[in-house]
Each structure stands twice: as structure tokens, then as C-alpha cells.
Design an enzyme around this catalytic site. Structure first.
Site, short mmCIF file in Angstrom:
data_model
loop_
_atom_site.label_atom_id
_atom_site.label_comp_id
_atom_site.label_asym_id
_atom_site.label_seq_id
_atom_site.Cartn_x
_atom_site.Cartn_y
_atom_site.Cartn_z
N ASP A 91 0.86 -1.20 0.00
CA ASP A 91 0.00 0.00 0.00
C ASP A 91 0.90 1.25 0.00
O ASP A 91 2.14 1.14 0.02
CB ASP A 91 -0.91 -0.11 1.25
CG ASP A 91 -2.03 0.90 1.28
OD1 ASP A 91 -2.47 1.34 0.20
OD2 ASP A 91 -2.48 1.26 2.40
N ASP A 113 2.92 6.25 -4.17
CA ASP A 113 2.11 7.42 -3.82
C ASP A 113 2.98 8.67 -3.90
O ASP A 113 3.69 9.00 -2.96
CB ASP A 113 1.52 7.26 -2.42
CG ASP A 113 0.63 8.45 -2.06
OD1 ASP A 113 0.54 9.39 -2.88
OD2 ASP A 113 0.05 8.45 -0.96
N GLU A 143 -1.80 7.15 -7.01
CA GLU A 143 -2.84 8.06 -6.48
C GLU A 143 -2.78 9.40 -7.16
O GLU A 143 -1.71 9.96 -7.36
CB GLU A 143 -2.63 8.21 -4.96
CG GLU A 143 -3.62 9.18 -4.31
CD GLU A 143 -3.53 9.13 -2.78
OE1 GLU A 143 -3.29 8.02 -2.22
OE2 GLU A 143 -3.71 10.18 -2.16
N HIS A 190 -8.61 8.36 5.45
CA HIS A 190 -8.10 7.24 6.24
C HIS A 190 -8.40 7.46 7.73
O HIS A 190 -8.26 8.56 8.22
CB HIS A 190 -6.58 7.11 6.09
CG HIS A 190 -6.13 6.87 4.68
ND1 HIS A 190 -5.49 7.82 3.93
CD2 HIS A 190 -6.22 5.78 3.90
CE1 HIS A 190 -5.19 7.31 2.74
NE2 HIS A 190 -5.63 6.08 2.69
N GLY A 221 -11.82 2.86 3.65
CA GLY A 221 -13.08 2.10 3.68
C GLY A 221 -13.67 1.94 5.07
O GLY A 221 -14.87 1.67 5.20
#
Ligand code: 13P
Length: 306
Positions: A91, A113, A143, A190, A221
Site C-alpha cells: 500500500d 504514492d 494516487e 483514512h 473504507g
């Protein structure tokens, strides 16, 4: 690294299959190596594909390396004889060196990122990672726009849309970088929503979808109501295909342990089994709930076969 199992997919393969069958896939962050086991178990028991992820920051926060995390993941795949489709994903990562380490350790997908950089720089950095990763058979997520943190002062303003992904830029970004998936900033953040509640900008999501061919990723999420997630997945014309979930898993673990503060990975590994066991069960239950009531990806494993 073991030879690649048939159910170990790149992100590109995983998300192409998800789009074909019309579901989204959860990208779950165990954070601690012992927590990989209940995440995989939840996927196997619900017959659901899933992604296991860890970020550059998490390596530092929890004192775990890419090698240790990947080794724990591959051991668990074997120990539990996992047959559902899985992806091992790196991630949010800023440093090329960390991406190289993860790819060497067996990650089948990485996220670069560089979203804090101006567009041209973000494109150049992302393209370099895409060239390297694709040469190693690994997928890339990147991103565009800034996905903040619930704890961020500046995201708790009325000007969040300044940080949102611009649909026209998204098309250029995807065309010029060759990324396999795009993380978009459309109103989620987040962490735990304390002040503001998530408000997904569905018009923006629709516009980004119309401009870009690649699968879209929703970060942040945790704490988003299931109906908003369902709408984001099933937007006419296509919505998001990967949904990242981290905080809700760690909160389930810590609540079951009766702790307020997170631990380091070595501390988690040293917990006595009578404490750790029920806490891992709590994480399995949370992942199962996400799969069954939030993502609706249960029962789809066989349809992902290559
Ligand atoms: P949450 O911690 O809000 O679930 O966000 C996870 C995430 O998007 C990691 O990239």
C-alpha cells in the site's frame, strides 16, 4: 519466495476478474503478522477473493519488514491451504527502494504514492515505478488527488474538494503512466470519522470513470456506511473495484485485547495464545462482515479462476 501458486494473482488480474463478474475486492491491512491468518481464513470461509496489504508507514509504525510480512503471508497460504484468489499488495509507498524490496520479497502488486507532488512529477515518478514493476510481472496502483486522514486538520474544512481527483487529469495520468489501478480522492479519508462523516462525490466518481479505463480504488473504507459503498461499487457505467480497509480491523483486534494503544509487531507476536486467539477471531469476524455485508464478494472465488 515460493513458486507462484495458481491462486496468487497480480492486482491487474484480480481487478480485471472483479470487473468481469461485477463485484469489488477488499484490500485488508492486517498490520501485524499474526493477523494475516484470520484475514485469509475469512476469505477462504466465505469463498471470497481478497487482497492483503501493508504500507511503507506501517512497516515503520509496527516494526515489520517486507520480507517478514511476505514470509508470514506465504506460510499462512500454505498452512491453511488457501485456495481463494489472493493478491499481496504494497500500500502507500513513497520510496522506490521499498518498492524494490517488496517486489523481491514476492509482493504481486505495489502502490507508488507521489500524490503530494505536482502532476508532472507524479507522472514521471509513477511511470518509473510502472516500468520497473511491469518488468518484474508486478502490478502498480498510484494516487491522483490527495486522500487525507480523519485526524488531518486541513481535511476537516469545507474545502476538501481542492484535494479531490480531477477527472481530466485522471485521464492524462493513466494514459501517460500505464498504471493498472488508480486511487481516487472523492470524499473518503483514512482512519475513524470523528467530526465529519464521509460524503462520496458520486458525480465526480462517474466523471473519473468515464475518463479512465483502469479499475478505480477507494481508500479509507473503514466507517463508511455500507449503502454508500454499494453505490460506489455499482454506479451505472462502473464504479470502484478495490476498497481498502485498515482501521476497522485494528480496532476489532485492540478492543478484543482490551487495549487503547496499538502495539509493535514483536509485542503482538509475543502475546499468549489465550489472549491472542480470541482477538484474531474478532478480526476474522470483522473481515467476514465486510465481505458479506459491505463488499458482497462472497461466493465469487471460482469465477476468478484464470
Ligand atoms: P482505513 O484505515 O480508513 O480503513 O483506510 C485504509 C486505507 O485506505 C489504507 O490505504
Amino acid at each position: 519466495m515460493p513458486t507462484k501458486a495458481a491462486n496468487l494473482l497480480t492486482l491487474r488480474e484480480m481487478l480485471a476478474a472483479a470487473r468481469r463478474v461485477g463485484c469489488a475486492v477488499g484490500s485488508f491491512a492486517p498490520r501485524y503478522t499474526p493477523v494475516i491468518a484470520p484475514v485469509l481464513r475469512a476469505g477462504q470461509r466465505t469463498d471470497s477473493p481478497l487482497i492483503v496489504q501493508i504500507s511503507q508507514n506501517e512497516f515503520g509504525w509496527y516494526q515489520v519488514s517486507a520480507d517478514e510480512f511476505a514470509a508470514a503471508f506465504f506460510d499462512e497460504l500454505e498452512r491453511q491451504a488457501i485456495t481463494v484468489p489472493v493478491t499481496l499488495h504494497l500500500d502507500h509507498t513513497r520510496d522506490f527502494g521499498v518498492i524494490q524490496q517488496a517486489i523481491a520479497a514476492g509482493f504481486t502488486s505495489v502502490m507508488i504514492d507521489a500524490s503530494d507532488r505536482p502532476l508532472d512529477e507524479n507522472i514521471a515518478i509513477t511511470r518509473q515505478v510502472v516500468e520497473y514493476a511491469h518488468a518484474h510481472g508486478v502490478s502498480v496502483e498510484a494516487e491522483l488527488g490527495r486522500i487525507g486522514k480523519a485526524s488531518d486538520e486541513n481535511i476537516e474544512t469545507d474545502d476538501d474538494t481542492e484535494l479531490f481527483t480531477d477527472p481530466r487529469e485522471a485521464r492524462r495520468f493513466v494514459d501517460e503512466t500505464g498504471v493498472d489501478a488508480l486511487a481516487v480522492s472523492i470524499g473518503t479519508v483514512h482512519g475513524v470519522y470523528k467530526v465529519k462523516q464521509p460524503r462520496i462525490d458520486f458525480d465526480r466518481l462517474r466523471a473519473i470513470r468515464a475518463e479512465t479505463p483502469v479499475p478505480l480504488v477507494l481508500h479509507g473504507g473503514s466507517g463508511v456506511p455500507p449503502d454508500a459503498i454499494q453505490r460506489a461499487i455499482h454506479l451505472p457505467g462502473g464504479g470502484v473495484t478495490k476498497i481498502n480497509i485498515a482501521t476497522d480491523l485494528e480496532n476489532a483486534l485492540l478492543a478484543a485485547l482490551g487495549r487503547e494503544q496499538r502495539m509493535l509487531n514483536p509485542e503482538c507476536k509475543a502475546l499468549p495464545p489465550e489472549q491472542l486467539g480470541p482477538a484474531l477471531d474478532a478480526v476474522e469476524q470483522t473481515v467476514t462482515e465486510k465481505i458479506v455485508h459491505f463488499l458482497h464478494s462472497h461466493g465469487y472465488a471460482k469465477e476468478f479462476a484464470r
